[in-house]
Design a protein around this motif. Sequence first.
Motif, PDB file in Angstrom:
ATOM      1  N   ASP A  88       0.831  -1.207   0.000  1.00 28.94           N
ATOM      2  CA  ASP A  88       0.000   0.000   0.000  1.00 28.94           C
ATOM      3  C   ASP A  88       0.863   1.253   0.000  1.00 28.94           C
ATOM      4  OD1 ASP A  88      -2.552  -1.292   0.084  1.00 28.94           O
ATOM      5  OD2 ASP A  88      -2.162  -1.762   2.186  1.00 28.94           O
ATOM      6  N   LEU A  89       1.907   1.247   0.805  1.00 32.36           N
ATOM      7  CA  LEU A  89       2.799   2.412   0.852  1.00 32.36           C
ATOM      8  C   LEU A  89       3.467   2.637  -0.502  1.00 32.36           C
ATOM      9  CD1 LEU A  89       4.452   1.818   4.335  1.00 32.36           C
ATOM     10  CD2 LEU A  89       2.815   3.617   3.747  1.00 32.36           C
ATOM     11  N   ALA A  90       3.844   1.534  -1.166  1.00 32.67           N
ATOM     12  CA  ALA A  90       4.495   1.658  -2.465  1.00 32.67           C
ATOM     13  C   ALA A  90       3.534   2.165  -3.531  1.00 32.67           C
ATOM     14  CB  ALA A  90       5.064   0.302  -2.892  1.00 32.67           C
ATOM     15  N   ARG A  91       2.235   1.925  -3.335  1.00 30.08           N
ATOM     16  CA  ARG A  91       1.234   2.301  -4.338  1.00 30.08           C
ATOM     17  C   ARG A  91       0.452   3.558  -3.969  1.00 30.08           C
ATOM     18  NH1 ARG A  91      -0.487  -4.014  -5.020  1.00 30.08           N
ATOM     19  NH2 ARG A  91       1.220  -4.569  -6.445  1.00 30.08           N
ATOM     20  N   THR A  92       0.889   4.257  -2.948  1.00 28.79           N
ATOM     21  CA  THR A  92       0.249   5.521  -2.603  1.00 28.79           C
ATOM     22  C   THR A  92       0.672   6.590  -3.611  1.00 28.79           C
ATOM     23  OG1 THR A  92       0.069   5.031  -0.248  1.00 28.79           O
ATOM     24  CG2 THR A  92       0.140   7.347  -0.862  1.00 28.79           C
ATOM     25  N   ARG A  93      -0.298   7.336  -4.128  1.00 32.16           N
ATOM     26  CA  ARG A  93       0.012   8.341  -5.150  1.00 32.16           C
ATOM     27  C   ARG A  93      -0.858   9.573  -4.952  1.00 32.16           C
ATOM     28  NH1 ARG A  93      -3.639   8.186  -9.437  1.00 32.16           N
ATOM     29  NH2 ARG A  93      -5.075   6.399  -9.465  1.00 32.16           N
TER      30      ARG A  93
END
Length: 336
Positions: free
Chosen positions: A10-15
């Motif tokens: 989720d952190l990697a895909r936060t935008r």
Amino acid sequence: MLRIHFTADDLARTRLATTVGAVAETYHGLELLLGPRRPLPFRAWRTAVTDRTDTATGPLTALMPVRGPGLDLRTLVGDSFSLDEGIENLLAVPTRRLRKEMANLTFAPGHSTWVRDFLDGGREPRREFADALRAFHDVTLAPFQSRVRSHLESVRNVYARTLLDGGVDRLLAELCVPLVRWKPPVLEVDYDKKDEDIRLGGRGLVIAPTVFLWRKLMLLHDTEDENAPYLLAVPTVREPRDGAALWEPGAADGRALGALLGQTRAAALTVINDGCSTTELARRLDMSAASASQHATILRNARLITTTRRGGAVLHTLTPLGLELLGSDPLHPAHT
């Protein structure tokens, strides 16, 4: 309190997004205008628009729930800056989708017949809603749209710099304090007195700044798409100075732009800053579609706008040069 649980995915895909869209912003503006609170940063806006709204907005108030969360128009119609594109998407929403979105909302009894017709897929109620949305937008948001867009782009760029300098951890830690608190791996959000846990499930989170939410955040999710990320709408107008920049700016820049380009093309460039079709440009400038297309061609040849095709229509947007000319260069935004 709302607790949003993150995994490493989720952190990697936060935008970041720039907006929740013209349709959703317009609807939130109505909620703010009709709400019981009179926040200071919006006082000048309320004064400017209150006497100009009329009974034509009735279909909008009919779809304002008396209980429960507000209508999630961003999920239904998308996040385009173009009102015409949003309305086109609204008219195309399947009846089943509308019923599912509004299944848990309670509307005023006096509007029950109209709401039922709307949910049953009636073209006339849906068109009445679209016309009311356009009328309200023209009075309450369109006169300030270029400032609103520049403000939102500036806020997004501040978020982006924070993300680049300190990563997602710093972005979440500094996001809308004190309404949001980052306690890794959980983001705590003050949220309409609800106590709920949301697990993002590896889909990530989209953070979208918005203007017309006042001291509250909204978590939105497309229940039709299990792979779609949640979207967190974050209020950005929190201090009187924020409102002053949006609702009470000086007019000198507008006069200078008109002297450079001519008043009509300066007005066209300002309208296109919102993102619009040729039809919307013609309507906003009160001219024929052929004249609007001619002005757009001149601005495009000057590399101030770009035009892309969206289905049977086109969408005009500003180039970086056009944005810079309006004083809203995304690479060097004004601080908010």
